[in-house]
Design an enzyme around this catalytic site. Structure first.
Site, PDB file in Angstrom:
ATOM      1  N   PHE A 130       0.712  -0.597   0.045  1.00 38.63           N
ATOM      2  CA  PHE A 130       0.417   0.277   0.440  1.00 38.63           C
ATOM      3  C   PHE A 130       0.922   0.828  -0.361  1.00 38.63           C
ATOM      4  CE2 PHE A 130      -3.018   3.004   1.845  1.00 38.63           C
ATOM      5  CZ  PHE A 130      -4.491   2.890   1.025  1.00 38.63           C
ATOM      6  N   ASP A 199       2.153  -5.119   8.737  1.00 36.02           N
ATOM      7  CA  ASP A 199       1.017  -4.395   8.547  1.00 36.02           C
ATOM      8  C   ASP A 199      -0.289  -4.973   7.902  1.00 36.02           C
ATOM      9  OD1 ASP A 199      -1.579  -2.522   8.314  1.00 36.02           O
ATOM     10  OD2 ASP A 199       0.014  -1.418   6.520  1.00 36.02           O
ATOM     11  N   TYR A 224     -10.541   0.991  10.685  1.00 36.20           N
ATOM     12  CA  TYR A 224     -12.329   1.800  10.002  1.00 36.20           C
ATOM     13  C   TYR A 224     -12.224  -0.077   8.600  1.00 36.20           C
ATOM     14  CZ  TYR A 224      -8.458   4.039   6.986  1.00 36.20           C
ATOM     15  OH  TYR A 224      -7.849   4.255   6.180  1.00 36.20           O
ATOM     16  N   LYS A 225     -10.723  -0.617   9.083  1.00 33.94           N
ATOM     17  CA  LYS A 225     -11.667  -2.256   7.327  1.00 33.94           C
ATOM     18  C   LYS A 225     -12.378  -3.155   8.605  1.00 33.94           C
ATOM     19  CE  LYS A 225      -7.830  -0.319   4.976  1.00 33.94           C
ATOM     20  NZ  LYS A 225      -6.394  -0.069   4.808  1.00 33.94           N
ATOM     21  N   ARG A 384     -12.004  -4.429  -6.858  1.00 33.83           N
ATOM     22  CA  ARG A 384     -11.891  -5.433  -5.439  1.00 33.83           C
ATOM     23  C   ARG A 384     -13.339  -5.607  -4.926  1.00 33.83           C
ATOM     24  NH1 ARG A 384      -8.512  -2.804  -1.323  1.00 33.83           N
ATOM     25  NH2 ARG A 384     -10.185  -0.960  -1.550  1.00 33.83           N
TER      26      ARG A 384
HETATM   27  C1  LIG Z   1      -5.671   1.147   5.005  1.00 32.11           C
HETATM   28  C2  LIG Z   1      -4.346   0.975   4.573  1.00 32.11           C
HETATM   29  C3  LIG Z   1      -3.667   2.333   5.600  1.00 32.11           C
HETATM   30  C4  LIG Z   1      -4.125   3.069   5.828  1.00 32.11           C
HETATM   31  O1  LIG Z   1      -3.220   4.238   6.161  1.00 32.11           O
HETATM   32  P1  LIG Z   1      -3.924   5.410   7.131  1.00 32.11           P
HETATM   33  O2  LIG Z   1      -2.714   6.259   7.884  1.00 32.11           O
HETATM   34  O3  LIG Z   1      -5.350   5.175   7.711  1.00 32.11           O
HETATM   35  O4  LIG Z   1      -4.696   6.291   5.822  1.00 32.11           O
HETATM   36  C5  LIG Z   1      -2.053   1.773   5.816  1.00 32.11           C
HETATM   37  N1  LIG Z   1      -1.383   1.058   5.437  1.00 32.11           N
HETATM   38  C6  LIG Z   1      -2.775  -0.273   4.647  1.00 32.11           C
HETATM   39  C7  LIG Z   1      -1.882  -1.853   4.279  1.00 32.11           C
HETATM   40  C8  LIG Z   1      -3.540  -0.382   4.100  1.00 32.11           C
HETATM   41  O5  LIG Z   1      -4.227  -1.346   3.548  1.00 32.11           O
END
Ligand SMILES: *Cc1c(COP(=O)(O)O)cnc(C)c1O
Length: 425
Positions: A130, A199, A224-225, A384
């Site tokens: 990401f 992560d 939030y996921k 997705r």
């Molecule tokens: C969703 C996601 C994030 C989100 O990071 P924020 O700081 O909440 O914007 C970070 N890393 C990964 C791998 C994600 O899927």
């Protein structure tokens, strides 16, 4: 032999987890397959947040830091999350965002390796990670004079060499849904003298996790996921007890101080994971997150994460199986691994053209997935579909595949109205 819609309906009737769906507000006529980006709203959240605002803030005002336990929220919510990731009570805190927490733990990991082996100056991550993870790692590498090396998935093991300080991996890939073997890669990184940061953004609440048994060094994850904490919910952080007191993290704010309310001039980090806190907790957001985490913990009487995982795999298998009956005809490729051990809780489809419009046409029919554009290195566009086992039914998976077929068969996605881009995709 692909299953029929009646068989999918029968699977829902037999599903012991089916009652968990009742915990959520889900709009009529919508098949929500984007819980991997923003989890659905638990029914308890609105009244809980309302009570925090009206009673705790409105009536008890500042006394609520003590009387309502606001000050303990980062640790209390952390303890709830610990149960989902194989950590112990007292080892997880909730704070800030995933990006910010990554900066903290990656800094700590770099400083640990620097102290014991200054020759190691490389951070390795996956090119398909990401982007925020890569951006944070880039900035950190620059700050330390390190090099961030990006590799393909197949090259990770070979990148574990005497220059490697920290391996930074996202457990479930956000584009493909491919899942790493946390135990195997952690063991390989350690055998090679490096630390490993995981992560868990696309894993926590979706797949069983065992941060101790799998011997991670640091983990971070998103609220939030699959944890259903609401838009921009705070994130979480865990450090293995062997490291947690080794270094102070770089964002040395007062909430991570050993005695924040002594108002001392000098910084003295708290012992344990509390040092990963920085500033004042976002109380209202944390109240919402606690409801979200509770919605996942509600599966415990039904078999917990193992039961959720079994359902998630069955859902993604059903969807992929249905899509495979027409994929070739429309140049779609299923890019998520079909080996259960290698797949998270989503199914990603690659298509050569029109991906954005196809997703928009699906959304217009009430099937909410999302779209991730290809780039020079990952040329195909990705559609997705996330399957949150708490609230997704087997018939939803079946119907979503049917709608996708309809959109492709009719060619409706070519209509100009589906090509218009929004700010958030
Ligand atoms: C969703 C996601 C994030 C989100 O990071 P924020 O700081 O909440 O914007 C970070 N890393 C990964 C791998 C994600 O899927």
């Amino acid at each position: 032999m692909s299953i029929t819609r009646d068989q999918a309906v029968a699977m829902d009737v037999d599903d012991r987890l089916a009652p968990l769906r009742e915990q959520f507000v889900l709009p009529e006529g919508v098949i929500y397959l984007d819980g991997n980006s923003l989890g659905a709203l638990p029914k308890t959240t609105a009244s809980r947040v309302q009570s925090v605002i009206a009673n705790e803030w409105g009536q008890d005002l500042i006394a609520s830091w003590n009387s309502a336990g606001w000050i303990d929220l980062p640790r209390r919510t952390g303890d709830q999350i610990a149960r989902l990731i194989g950590a112990r009570a007292g080892e997880v805190v909730v704070a800030d965002s995933t990006s910010v927490n990554l900066f903290k733990v990656l800094s700590a990991a770099v400083r640990i390796t620097k102290a014991r082996d200054p020759e190691r100056t490389v951070i390795v991550s996956e090119r398909s990670n990401f982007p925020t993870d890569l951006y944070i790692a880039q900035a950190l590498a620059e700050q330390y004079g390190y090099h961030l090396r990006l590799v393909e998935k197949e090259e990770i093991v070979d990148a574990i060499n005497p220059q490697l300080a920290v391996l930074l991996l996202t457990h479930v890939n956000y584009r493909t849904g491919a899942m790493h073997d946390m135990a195997a890669l952690s063991a390989k990184a350690h055998a090679g003298g490096a630390l490993i940061v995981w992560d868990l953004a696309h894993s926590a609440g979706a797949v069983p996790l065992h941060v101790h048994a799998d011997d991670a060094d640091f983990v971070i994850g998103c609220g939030y996921k699959y944890l259903n904490g609401g838009p921009g919910a705070p994130a979480f952080v865990w450090a293995h007890p062997r490291w947690v007191d080794r270094f102070q993290q770089p964002l040395s704010g007062w909430m991570g101080h050993a005695v924040p309310f002594a108002f001392e001039t000098g910084y003295l980090p708290a012992s344990g994971i509390a040092r990963y806190l920085c500033g004042t907790p976002a109380v209202i957001a944390m109240a919402a997150l606690a409801c979200g985490v509770d919605s996942v913990l509600a599966a415990e009487p039904y078999g917990g994460m193992a039961a959720l995982r079994a359902k998630s795999l069955a859902l993604t298998r059903l969807f992929a199986d249905r899509v495979s009956t027409f994929a070739a005809e429309f140049d779609l490729a299923i890019v998520s691994p079909m080996d259960d051990a290698l797949r998270g809780s989503q199914v990603s489809l690659a298509c050569e053209a029109g991906g954005y419009a196809i997703v928009q046409a699906l959304i217009a029919r009430g099937v909410i997935g999302d779209f991730r554009a290809g780039d020079a290195l990952q040329s195909a566009d990705i559609l997705r579909f996330g399957f949150t086992p708490l609230y997704t039914r087997f018939v939803d998976a079946w119907d979503a595949a049917w709608h996708l077929h309809e959109v492709l068969r009719s060619g409706i996605w070519r209509d100009a109205c589906y090509a218009e881009r929004h700010a958030v995709t």
